[in-house]
Design an enzyme around this catalytic site. Structure first.
Site, mmCIF file in Angstrom:
data_model
loop_
_atom_site.group_PDB
_atom_site.id
_atom_site.type_symbol
_atom_site.label_atom_id
_atom_site.label_comp_id
_atom_site.label_asym_id
_atom_site.label_seq_id
_atom_site.Cartn_x
_atom_site.Cartn_y
_atom_site.Cartn_z
ATOM 1 N N CYS A 115 -20.173 -4.352 -14.541
ATOM 2 C CA CYS A 115 -21.073 -3.667 -13.595
ATOM 3 C C CYS A 115 -21.027 -2.145 -13.729
ATOM 4 C CB CYS A 115 -20.739 -4.079 -12.163
ATOM 5 S SG CYS A 115 -20.921 -5.845 -11.871
ATOM 6 N N HIS A 252 -24.269 1.169 -7.619
ATOM 7 C CA HIS A 252 -24.381 -0.181 -8.181
ATOM 8 C C HIS A 252 -24.642 -1.135 -7.018
ATOM 9 C CE1 HIS A 252 -23.670 -3.961 -9.959
ATOM 10 N NE2 HIS A 252 -22.481 -4.136 -9.416
ATOM 11 N N ASN A 282 -27.202 -8.732 -7.453
ATOM 12 C CA ASN A 282 -26.362 -7.878 -8.294
ATOM 13 C C ASN A 282 -26.741 -8.127 -9.755
ATOM 14 O OD1 ASN A 282 -24.321 -6.757 -9.836
ATOM 15 N ND2 ASN A 282 -22.641 -7.522 -8.574
#
Ligand code: ACO
Length: 325
Positions: A115, A252, A282
């Site tokens: 990520c 993020h 996500n």
């Protein structure tokens, strides 16, 4: 003119057509819209079609970013793809993207920081720009996490989505002050002691197959806010800027609660936080450039704005980057 800065010339993104809502997921695992929304803020996510690969998502985002910059593929001399879901074990997805775009000069490689991949990629590309290795780069975050999810595990499969985002950055001589356009400061971290808190249980050297994502969600949550605040504080110290100076906070997009808590800790006005996770979930390395593209296209992020990017992911890896648009 004393320093080379990586200045954003254009941004673009791509989301696969299929949308999976929380209601759709209740038909696959024992979950509810209420649980997912309350714990994460996510209501829907996109899923790549069969035969649609990470490189395809990346190419679509890259083309949009090039169009936004008014540039052609032939103007690019570096392609970097941040991804944890490459098309193949090798070669890099970046070389596949390079070929699909018809770019035959310069160099290309992938970055694997899950990520945190986009922040890692932007920071690494900036260092290479400063070293004179490249002049114009495509920095892409692209993921097909749907391919590594265990669709019987309700604790993970509800969280992630597929997508890609890209920026075109160009090396430009700048004054070396906080008023410059481009990447002003960045800080990267990793602590591999936590590798098994968020990992994929396969790989070429271990099981010989891609494997599935495994996560101890509470452990990740526990570290996220502290780690993210730490790297952002480093940037404030480096630049002398504060939360009040930030025009847009582009985190993020993992979890609404992590984002809100980080913003509160740093004194960032909630109205300045760009959120896309409600409709995208996500998307790992793709989430920051996807959010940047959304906020540029709807007119929030404008030239001259100060934008704080931050991410944390498997490894653990984490980092932050401060960009003047
Ligand atoms: N639907 C319904 N119930 C569920 C689901 C689901 N999808 N998933 C878990 N549960 C249940 C659990 O089984 C558990 O039940 P039990 O009490 O009967 O055992 C209960 O809900 C609570 O589970 P927890 O895991 O303790 O729930 P928590 O409040 O910690 O929320 C979550 C889980 C959302 C994963 C949270 O820990 C989190 O957000 N962690 C951060 C993880 C993250 O964002 N990772 C992304 C990558 S890393 C990054 O990008 C920062």
């Amino acid at each position: 003119m004393s320093i080379l800065r990586s200045v954003v010339r254009g941004v673009g993104s791509y989301l696969p057509a299929e949308v999976l809502t929380n209601a759709d997921l209740t038909k696959i695992v024992d979950t509810s819209d209420e649980w997912i929304v309350e714990r994460t803020g996510i209501r829907a996510r996109h899923r790549a079609a069969p035969g649609e690969f990470t490189s395809d998502l990346a190419v679509a985002a890259a083309r949009a970013a090039l169009a936004n910059a008014g540039l052609e593929p032939s103007d690019i001399d570096l392609v970097v793809v941040a991804t944890a879901t490459p098309d193949h074990t090798f070669p890099s997805t970046a070389t596949e993207v390079q070929a699909k775009l018809g770019i035959t000069r310069g160099f290309a490689y992938d970055i694997q920081a899950v990520c945190s991949g986009f922040v890692y990629a932007l920071t690494t590309v900036d260092a290479q720009m400063k070293a004179g290795l490249a002049k114009r780069a495509l920095v892409i975050g692209a993921e097909t996490f749907s391919r590594i999810l265990d669709w019987t595990d309700r604790t993970t499969c509800v969280l992630f989505g597929d997508g890609a985002g890209a920026v075109v950055v160009e090396a430009q001589w700048s004054a070396g002050t906080n008023d410059d356009h481009g990447l002003l400061a960045a800080h990267l971290r990793a602590d591999g002691r936590f590798w098994d808190k968020l990992y994929v249980d396969g790989g070429p050297s271990t099981t010989g197959v891609a494997g599935h994502l495994r996560m101890e969600g509470r452990e990740v949550f526990k570290h996220a806010v502290t780690n993210l605040a730490e790297v952002i504080e480093v940037l404030f110290e480096q630049t002398g800027l504060t939360g009040a100076d930030i025009d847009w906070f582009v985190p993020h997009q993992a979890n609404r609660r992590i984002i809100d808590a980080t913003g509160r800790k740093l004194g960032i006005d909630p109205a300045k936080i760009v959120l896309t996770l409600e409709r995208q979930g996500n998307t790992s390395a793709a989430s920051i450039p996807l959010a940047l593209d959304a906020a540029v296209r709807d007119g929030r992020i404008k030239r001259g704005d100060l934008v704080m990017l931050e991410a944390m992911g498997g490894g653990f890896t984490w980092g932050a980057a401060l960009v003047r648009w």
